[in-house]
Design a protein around this motif. Structure first.
Motif, PDB file in Angstrom:
ATOM      1  N   ASP A   1       0.838  -1.221  -0.050  1.00  0.00           N
ATOM      2  CA  ASP A   1      -0.078   0.002   0.071  1.00  0.00           C
ATOM      3  C   ASP A   1       1.062   1.037   0.072  1.00  0.00           C
ATOM      4  N   HIS A   2       0.462   2.319  -0.888  1.00  0.00           N
ATOM      5  CA  HIS A   2       1.100   3.436  -0.717  1.00  0.00           C
ATOM      6  C   HIS A   2       0.428   4.251   0.412  1.00  0.00           C
ATOM      7  N   CYS A   3       1.432   4.877   1.157  1.00  0.00           N
ATOM      8  CA  CYS A   3       1.301   5.538   2.640  1.00  0.00           C
ATOM      9  C   CYS A   3       1.813   7.158   2.601  1.00  0.00           C
ATOM     10  N   VAL A   4       0.907   7.824   2.730  1.00  0.00           N
ATOM     11  CA  VAL A   4       1.635   9.389   2.588  1.00  0.00           C
ATOM     12  C   VAL A   4       1.561   9.505   4.195  1.00  0.00           C
ATOM     13  N   VAL A   5       2.898  10.255   4.637  1.00  0.00           N
ATOM     14  CA  VAL A   5       3.167  10.443   6.113  1.00  0.00           C
ATOM     15  C   VAL A   5       3.196  11.839   6.119  1.00  0.00           C
ATOM     16  N   VAL A   6       2.246  12.648   6.917  1.00  0.00           N
ATOM     17  CA  VAL A   6       2.208  14.006   7.172  1.00  0.00           C
ATOM     18  C   VAL A   6       2.978  14.460   8.539  1.00  0.00           C
ATOM     19  N   LYS A   7       3.417  15.686   8.436  1.00  0.00           N
ATOM     20  CA  LYS A   7       3.883  16.108   9.762  1.00  0.00           C
ATOM     21  C   LYS A   7       2.812  16.384  10.699  1.00  0.00           C
ATOM     22  N   GLY A   8       2.789  15.986  12.078  1.00  0.00           N
ATOM     23  CA  GLY A   8       1.660  16.016  12.773  1.00  0.00           C
ATOM     24  C   GLY A   8       1.108  14.918  13.217  1.00  0.00           C
ATOM     25  N   LEU A   9       0.158  14.898  13.892  1.00  0.00           N
ATOM     26  CA  LEU A   9      -0.807  13.565  14.363  1.00  0.00           C
ATOM     27  C   LEU A   9      -2.065  13.552  14.038  1.00  0.00           C
ATOM     28  N   SER A  10      -2.358  12.380  13.803  1.00  0.00           N
ATOM     29  CA  SER A  10      -4.045  12.138  13.677  1.00  0.00           C
ATOM     30  C   SER A  10      -4.853  12.553  14.883  1.00  0.00           C
ATOM     31  N   PHE A  11      -4.168  12.943  15.908  1.00  0.00           N
ATOM     32  CA  PHE A  11      -5.069  13.586  17.309  1.00  0.00           C
ATOM     33  C   PHE A  11      -5.610  14.824  16.733  1.00  0.00           C
ATOM     34  N   SER A  12      -4.923  15.561  15.591  1.00  0.00           N
ATOM     35  CA  SER A  12      -5.349  16.697  15.071  1.00  0.00           C
ATOM     36  C   SER A  12      -6.567  16.514  14.044  1.00  0.00           C
ATOM     37  N   PHE A  13      -6.858  15.148  13.826  1.00  0.00           N
ATOM     38  CA  PHE A  13      -7.919  15.274  12.810  1.00  0.00           C
ATOM     39  C   PHE A  13      -8.616  13.812  13.336  1.00  0.00           C
ATOM     40  N   SER A  14      -9.503  13.631  14.136  1.00  0.00           N
ATOM     41  CA  SER A  14      -9.695  12.677  15.049  1.00  0.00           C
ATOM     42  C   SER A  14     -10.668  11.404  14.676  1.00  0.00           C
ATOM     43  N   GLU A  15     -11.091  11.649  13.415  1.00  0.00           N
ATOM     44  CA  GLU A  15     -12.209  10.751  13.170  1.00  0.00           C
ATOM     45  C   GLU A  15     -11.870   9.113  13.154  1.00  0.00           C
ATOM     46  N   THR A  16     -10.684   8.706  12.826  1.00  0.00           N
ATOM     47  CA  THR A  16     -10.316   7.419  12.962  1.00  0.00           C
ATOM     48  C   THR A  16     -10.206   6.740  14.457  1.00  0.00           C
ATOM     49  N   TRP A  17      -9.960   7.665  15.199  1.00  0.00           N
ATOM     50  CA  TRP A  17      -9.848   7.227  16.806  1.00  0.00           C
ATOM     51  C   TRP A  17     -11.209   6.720  17.247  1.00  0.00           C
ATOM     52  N   PHE A  18     -12.384   7.178  16.656  1.00  0.00           N
ATOM     53  CA  PHE A  18     -13.857   6.694  17.008  1.00  0.00           C
ATOM     54  C   PHE A  18     -14.053   5.678  16.058  1.00  0.00           C
ATOM     55  N   ASN A  19     -13.378   4.851  15.641  1.00  0.00           N
ATOM     56  CA  ASN A  19     -13.621   3.731  14.696  1.00  0.00           C
ATOM     57  C   ASN A  19     -14.214   4.313  13.540  1.00  0.00           C
ATOM     58  N   SER A  20     -14.132   5.352  13.073  1.00  0.00           N
ATOM     59  CA  SER A  20     -14.929   5.959  11.827  1.00  0.00           C
ATOM     60  C   SER A  20     -13.768   6.460  10.736  1.00  0.00           C
ATOM     61  N   GLU A  21     -14.251   7.086   9.867  1.00  0.00           N
ATOM     62  CA  GLU A  21     -13.574   7.783   8.764  1.00  0.00           C
ATOM     63  C   GLU A  21     -14.044   9.009   8.356  1.00  0.00           C
ATOM     64  N   PHE A  22     -13.418   9.980   7.953  1.00  0.00           N
ATOM     65  CA  PHE A  22     -13.721  10.971   7.305  1.00  0.00           C
ATOM     66  C   PHE A  22     -13.704  10.910   5.930  1.00  0.00           C
ATOM     67  N   ILE A  23     -14.981  10.740   5.202  1.00  0.00           N
ATOM     68  CA  ILE A  23     -14.892  10.525   3.898  1.00  0.00           C
ATOM     69  C   ILE A  23     -14.546  11.392   2.954  1.00  0.00           C
ATOM     70  N   VAL A  24     -14.595  12.777   3.247  1.00  0.00           N
ATOM     71  CA  VAL A  24     -14.228  13.613   2.354  1.00  0.00           C
ATOM     72  C   VAL A  24     -12.859  13.674   2.195  1.00  0.00           C
ATOM     73  N   ASP A  25     -12.407  13.792   0.560  1.00  0.00           N
ATOM     74  CA  ASP A  25     -11.286  13.665   0.194  1.00  0.00           C
ATOM     75  C   ASP A  25     -10.347  15.168   0.381  1.00  0.00           C
ATOM     76  N   PRO A  26      -9.137  14.711   0.807  1.00  0.00           N
ATOM     77  CA  PRO A  26      -8.394  15.894   1.061  1.00  0.00           C
ATOM     78  C   PRO A  26      -8.132  16.531  -0.483  1.00  0.00           C
TER      79      PRO A  26
END
Ligand SMILES: Cc1ncc(COP(=O)(O)O)c(C=O)c1O
Length: 455
Positions: free
Chosen positions: A340-365
């Motif tokens: 799988d291709h993985c894009v690693v960003v600076k910072g943490l997913s705690f600043s974009f929290s949906e996956t931590w609630f077993n969900s997913e933000f479906i809107v494409d960046p």
């Protein structure tokens, strides 16, 4: 440091059509792109962009519906847990609405941004003595969660010689909630509250999870029945009912949402990690139509008017619709062992929290490349997006997002419409990383300011 320039803007916009399978209803970042080089220099990345003027528009909209049905007998409160940006709270203050506060810190922020104490409402199960004391001195309303808490508040109020303005929280007879009281307990607590020297019982309230206006309308109707029973049975007159939050907003257009529901598949997610359910990123109702449905259900508006009961609504997410976006900078990309291709960003997913609630933000960046290379359609790729920490779970999206070309170090990814619960709910200083800045943008589109960072 990122250097997206105006020159790349046209090329970027052309590419975005190609990138996004599930585009946001509106790319909020578009009017501000020329500021990005300055912002990333001054505020670093990731940053959250705050658009307080959008909160003001949302407030005007909901007030309009409420005043049509209730005249002046209503109150709008912004549920600050949604986003603790001072700029958003100030926008609420400037529109003359109140704030639903759930901690001493939220309350203090509301007061410093110009919200009157009387316009604040405290929620939460058991509140600290400091929080309650400030509420008593500021004459804020306290939503009392239980009969046990009611007695605590009475003794605190006696000890400091104040009277508590109280609403009792009803749980709509849901069996498995840890908040509020069932109908029998609510009635009993009303009698107790009515008899206590330092409690002024103003009414009752509820907050339901989910987004169904009909459920809220039915619950309000039931609560009005309880109000009637108390008035006729015990001469207790409520002057206010708070029906909480839970109003929908539209992140995407209906067609995008339908396409997502039909097209999305386990294979679109790394290791098949597709969530069991998704947030309704499009909803048939808006904040305004949902409030209207609640008012029209079972003659609720007429009953409120006839009994001179003020209605409080406390939307969180819906008031922040369009009020912010979050920008991450790409550190690099890799191909995992699974291919799988993985894009690693600076910072943490705690600043974009949906996956931590077993969900997913479906809107494409939206992908903003730094380089001005010509994009070849053959370079299209799908990649998931992860944070820079050592946590396996530090993932912004398990969904393999389509990109017209593989992002490169220094590129920016813009996540739209993140002000509602996605920004600061979970932010931490893990690894010693700084809490991302909140950058306040107004509708003049030519300047920005950076908010004081609060943890
Ligand atoms: C008491 C209370 N009021 C209001 C809200 C805001 O809800 P929403 O953001 O869904 O409108 C919440 C959210 O949890 C809440 O607990």
């Amino acid at each position: 440091m990122n250097n997206i320039s105006m020159d790349t803007r046209a090329a970027v916009e052309a590419n975005n059509d190609f990138d996004t399978r599930f585009p946001a209803k509106e790319d909020l970042s578009l009017p501000y792109r020329q500021l990005f080089p300055l912002i990333t220099k001054a505020a670093n990345t990731p940053f959250h962009a705050m658009l307080p003027h959008r909160v003001k528009q949302n407030i005007v909209g909901v007030k309009h519906v409420l005043s049509r049905y209730l005249g002046e007998r209503f109150q709008v409160l912004y549920a600050m847990k949604t986003n603790r940006s001072a700029a958003l709270v100030k926008a609420a203050a400037e529109e003359g609405i109140g704030i639903d506060v759930s901690s001493l810190e939220e309350f203090q922020l509301a007061l410093t941004q110009g919200v009157r104490g009387q316009d604040c409402s405290l929620s939460g199960p058991f509140k600290s003595v400091e929080f309650l004391t400030l509420a008593l001195r500021q004459e804020a309303r306290i939503v009392v969660d239980s009969d046990e808490e009611l007695l605590q508040i009475q003794s605190l109020a006696v000890s400091i010689g104040k009277t508590a303005r109280v609403l009792l929280r009803w749980n709509a007879d849901q069996p498995y909630t840890r908040f509020g009281m069932n109908t029998d307990k609510l009635k009993a607590a009303s009698l107790v509250a009515d008899s206590l020297s330092n409690i002024e019982l103003e009414g009752a309230g509820f907050h339901l999870s989910g987004y169904c206006p009909l459920e809220r309308g039915k619950a309000l109707s039931q609560l009005l029945d309880i109000a009637d029973a108390l008035r006729y049975g015990a001469d207790i007159r409520w002057k206010a009912i708070n029906i909480g939050g839970g109003y929908p907003l539209r992140y995407v257009e209906e067609a995008t949402w339908r396409r997502f529901q039909n097209a999305i598949d386990k294979q679109d997610f790394v290791a098949g990690r597709m969530p069991k359910s998704f947030y309704p990123y499009w909803h048939p109702d808006t904040l305004e139509t949902a409030v209207e449905k609640v008012l029209l259900e079972s003659g609720n508006a007429e009953r409120l008017r006839a009994n001179n009961i003020e209605l409080s609504v406390e939307p969180g997410r819906a008031l922040t619709d369009g009020a912010g976006f979050t920008v991450f900078e790409v550190l690099g990309t890799k191909t995992t062992n699974a291919g799988d291709h993985c894009v690693v960003v600076k910072g943490l997913s705690f600043s974009f929290s949906e996956t931590w609630f077993n969900s997913e933000f479906i809107v494409d960046p939206v992908h903003l490349p730094v380089s001005q290379e010509v994009i070849k359609p053959t370079n299209a790729v799908r990649a998931y997006i992860a944070g820079q920490s050592c946590l396996e779970e530090d993932v912004l999206t398990y969904r393999k997002v389509p990109f017209s070309q593989m992002p490169k170090a220094g590129d920016l990814l813009v996540f739209n419409n993140t002000a509602g619960y996605l920004m600061d709910l979970l932010e931490t200083r893990f690894h010693g990383l700084p809490i991302p800045n909140k950058v306040v943008l107004d509708n003049k589109e030519d300047s920005f300011s950076i908010e004081e960072v609060r943890g």
